[in-house]
Design a protein around this motif. Structure first.
Motif, short mmCIF file in Angstrom:
data_model
loop_
_atom_site.label_atom_id
_atom_site.label_comp_id
_atom_site.label_asym_id
_atom_site.label_seq_id
_atom_site.Cartn_x
_atom_site.Cartn_y
_atom_site.Cartn_z
N UNK A 1 108.89 5.30 -13.40
CA UNK A 1 107.51 5.15 -13.08
C UNK A 1 107.08 4.52 -11.70
N UNK A 2 107.90 3.81 -11.15
CA UNK A 2 107.71 3.14 -9.85
C UNK A 2 107.70 3.99 -8.73
N UNK A 3 108.86 5.01 -8.90
CA UNK A 3 109.11 6.13 -7.71
C UNK A 3 107.78 7.01 -7.85
N UNK A 4 107.18 7.24 -9.18
CA UNK A 4 106.20 8.51 -9.03
C UNK A 4 105.02 7.50 -8.57
N UNK A 5 104.71 6.11 -8.85
CA UNK A 5 103.53 5.66 -8.40
C UNK A 5 103.57 5.42 -7.02
#
Length: 288
Positions: free
Chosen positions: A179-183
């Motif tokens: 999720x953090x990488x996507x954001x």
């Protein structure tokens, strides 16, 4: 007495002026490094290039102020940490007062995303993070949990972990990391697109403006709201989706026994709020 003027301490005044000049140079180097690293990558830019682009006549200025590139990367984090932590702390205070688990997850994820989104148009920090995110070894070397630079990020992660106690630890860790990488990737893409759309010759502008501020300014309130809402909902859905990993196989392996909220672990670091977390050190996801 007549004929006397008050000039203060000449030596002290000169030291103050020297300090101010040094601080101005240091800040310019940090802003320039952030922009160049974001645009060209961490290994494609030298300390001498950063000093020259910052307008310093001394090509060794970056080395003088920071020593090496790793310390300069840390300085970029430190430069942004005060604003990010203050903003995120305010948003997390609201998140902890939500009435439902779903509302808590949404508010906590927003507390992670919104402070980063609000930096779009004010430098190239998000694009810099995207570059660093791709360099796993360097990211782990730079990250120093004891520094407290990402204290509110860790606090947000712990709130989410306690809000999702049925997720196996490994599943939560993997989903949070994804999720953090996507954001960060999405925000970096938006940052680049926004600069190009609002100012086609943004690259030429940045060449004469070391700070890297978007000449078109930050996105409108409506754009920012839509961006944050989309990312918050996508990340929350990813984190809270049912997991097929809660099976006999995962329970037998130990993954299916999530820690109870508030249960301390010997290999765990706690957040600033004093609550025990559930993610072992050394397995933390990429920080913003």
């Amino acid at each position: 007495m007549r004929g006397l003027t008050t000039t203060g301490n000449p030596g002290r005044n000169e030291r103050r002026r020297s300090y101010d000049r040094s601080r101005t140079t240091r800040d310019a180097l940090i802003a320039t490094a952030e922009r160049l690293f974001a645009e060209r990558g961490l290994d494609a830019v030298s300390l001498r290039e950063i000093a020259a682009a910052a307008g310093s006549h001394n090509t060794g200025a970056a080395q003088y102020h920071f020593g090496d590139k790793e310390r300069l990367l840390e300085a970029i984090f430190e430069h942004r940490a005060t604003v990010l932590n203050a903003r995120r702390s305010t948003l997390l205070a609201r998140a902890t007062g939500q009435a439902t688990i779903q509302a808590t997850i949404l508010a906590t994820v927003e507390a992670i995303v919104r402070p980063l989104a609000e930096l779009v148009g004010h430098g190239k920090y998000v694009s810099f993070l995207a570059r660093l995110q791709a360099d796993h070894a360097r990211d782990h070397r730079i990250r120093r949990p004891e520094s407290g630079m990402d204290a509110t990020f860790r606090q947000a992660r712990d709130i989410l972990r306690h809000a999702l106690p049925t997720l196996p630890e490994a599943v939560f860790r993997r989903r949070f990391n994804l999720a953090m990488r996507m954001a960060i990737a999405a925000l970096a893409d938006y940052e680049r697109a926004h600069a190009t759309e609002t100012q086609p010759d943004a690259a030429a502008h940045c060449a004469t403006d070391p700070t890297g501020h978007d000449p078109g300014g930050p996105p409108s309130d409506e754009e920012l709201h839509d961006l944050v809402t989309d990312l918050t909902e996508a990340m929350s859905g990813m984190l809270a989706a049912p997991s097929s990993r809660t099976t006999t196989r995962t329970v037998r392996s130990g993954e299916g026994r999530p820690p109870a909220a508030g249960t301390p672990r010997a290999d765990c670091q706690s957040g600033d709020d004093g609550k025990p977390c559930s993610t072992p050190p050394g397995q933390l996801p990429d920080r913003p």
